[in-house]
Design an enzyme around this catalytic site. Structure first.
Site, mmCIF file in Angstrom:
data_model
loop_
_atom_site.group_PDB
_atom_site.id
_atom_site.type_symbol
_atom_site.label_atom_id
_atom_site.label_comp_id
_atom_site.label_asym_id
_atom_site.label_seq_id
_atom_site.Cartn_x
_atom_site.Cartn_y
_atom_site.Cartn_z
ATOM 1 N N ASP A 198 79.886 1.169 -18.687
ATOM 2 C CA ASP A 198 81.100 1.950 -18.461
ATOM 3 C C ASP A 198 81.509 1.941 -16.995
ATOM 4 O O ASP A 198 80.699 2.202 -16.102
ATOM 5 C CB ASP A 198 80.895 3.399 -18.919
ATOM 6 N N ASP A 221 75.328 -2.174 -15.622
ATOM 7 C CA ASP A 221 75.838 -0.998 -16.301
ATOM 8 C C ASP A 221 77.056 -1.420 -17.131
ATOM 9 O O ASP A 221 77.632 -2.487 -16.896
ATOM 10 C CB ASP A 221 76.229 0.037 -15.236
#
Length: 298
Positions: free
Chosen positions: A86, A84
């Site tokens: 963020d 991922d």
């Protein structure tokens, strides 16, 4: 013994001591220990442990800024990394940062967007709905806000080391985000990911449309990218490492052989056994049995 318990200390806060190792080894009924990084990381051979036993070890070390990770002793080095972006590879929530910069134009928008983000990452509302709602707040704002937000982006410590070390050892690497391609292209290049995937933020001229391209890349799409990458690499999902922090990461975290929650939201901490709660992303390398001397440092 068929399993490995790995302890990794946050080097900024503490140092791994013989007492820490002995305590964890006793609780795990452990055997041989292997120092991966003096004062920082150690492997402890052990029999299979239950999630409750792992949590008990974590609790016993909770005041020591030491992460506890666990897995089988065979095939520890993963052939795939899907991460991922963020609050994982970068410290930011980039959509929140765009909205924060928009405060000078539209006061109050920053907290409105951030509130929806928090609910989404905790699994209180579905990701697709939350993304559409948050992006709608940006309608008719200047696209220059993207550049403003990019100036604030901070790549998390250990991110480049994680990517570059796994690449050097033949792993396929991908940044897969529910954020926007405008940012993943830049972050992916900075860290060295082989590919990056995210959502498209629609822009007309110099203005944000307040819409996002369809279909939205959410939790199911993250999982599908993992499956695709594994198939292309000719590797099973058990050979994959996935890492993320929020509810939209759960499908890929569950599916991988090693799914790691990174300073994760409560919904992830409740379900994912392997978690980095104190240290940096280099912890994910020690969880695969890498020694400090093997790491490709920033």
């Amino acid at each position: 013994m068929s399993a490995i318990l790995t302890l990794v200390a946050n080097r900024e806060a503490t140092s791994l001591t013989p007492q820490d190792i002995a305590l964890a080894s006793t609780l795990a009924a452990g055997g041989e220990t292997t120092i991966l990084s003096p004062g920082e990381a150690v492997d402890i051979a052990c029999a299979p442990l239950t999630p409750a036993q792992i949590d008990a070890i974590r609790l016993a070390l909770t005041d020591r800024a030491i992460d506890v990770l666990y897995g089988p002793s065979e095939n520890r080095r993963r052939k795939i990394l899907v991460a991922d972006m963020d609050s994982t590879i970068v410290a930011n929530e980039t959509l929140d940062d765009i909205a924060a910069h928009a405060e000078r134009i539209r006061p109050g928008i920053g907290e409105e967007v951030a509130a929806v983000t928090r609910r989404s990452m905790n699994g209180e509302i579905d990701f697709q709905t939350s993304l559409r709602n948050r992006v709608a707040f940006l309608r008719d704002l200047p696209a220059s806000l993207l550049e403003d937000a990019w100036k604030d982006v901070k790549i998390n410590p250990g991110a480049r080391t994680l990517v570059q070390t796994m690449k050097a050892n033949g792993a396929a690497t991908a940044l897969v985000s529910g954020g926007f391609t405008w940012f993943t292209a830049r972050v992916g290049a900075a860290c060295g990911f082989a590919e990056n995937h995210a959502n498209i933020l629609n822009v007309t001229g110099d203005t944000l449309d307040g819409t996002v391209g369809e279909p939205i890349l959410g939790p199911d799409a993250k999982l599908q990218h993992l499956i695709r990458i594994a198939a292309t690499a000719g590797a099973p999902l058990s050979a994959a490492l996935t890492i993320g922090d929020g509810a939209n990461d759960l499908p890929m975290l569950r599916a991988a052989g090693l799914g790691i929650g990174f300073h994760a939201k409560p919904v992830v901490r409740r379900e994912i056994v392997n978690r980095i709660e104190h240290g940096t992303l280099r912890t994910a390398l020690f969880a695969q049995g890498y020694r400090a001397s093997e790491l490709v440092e920033d």
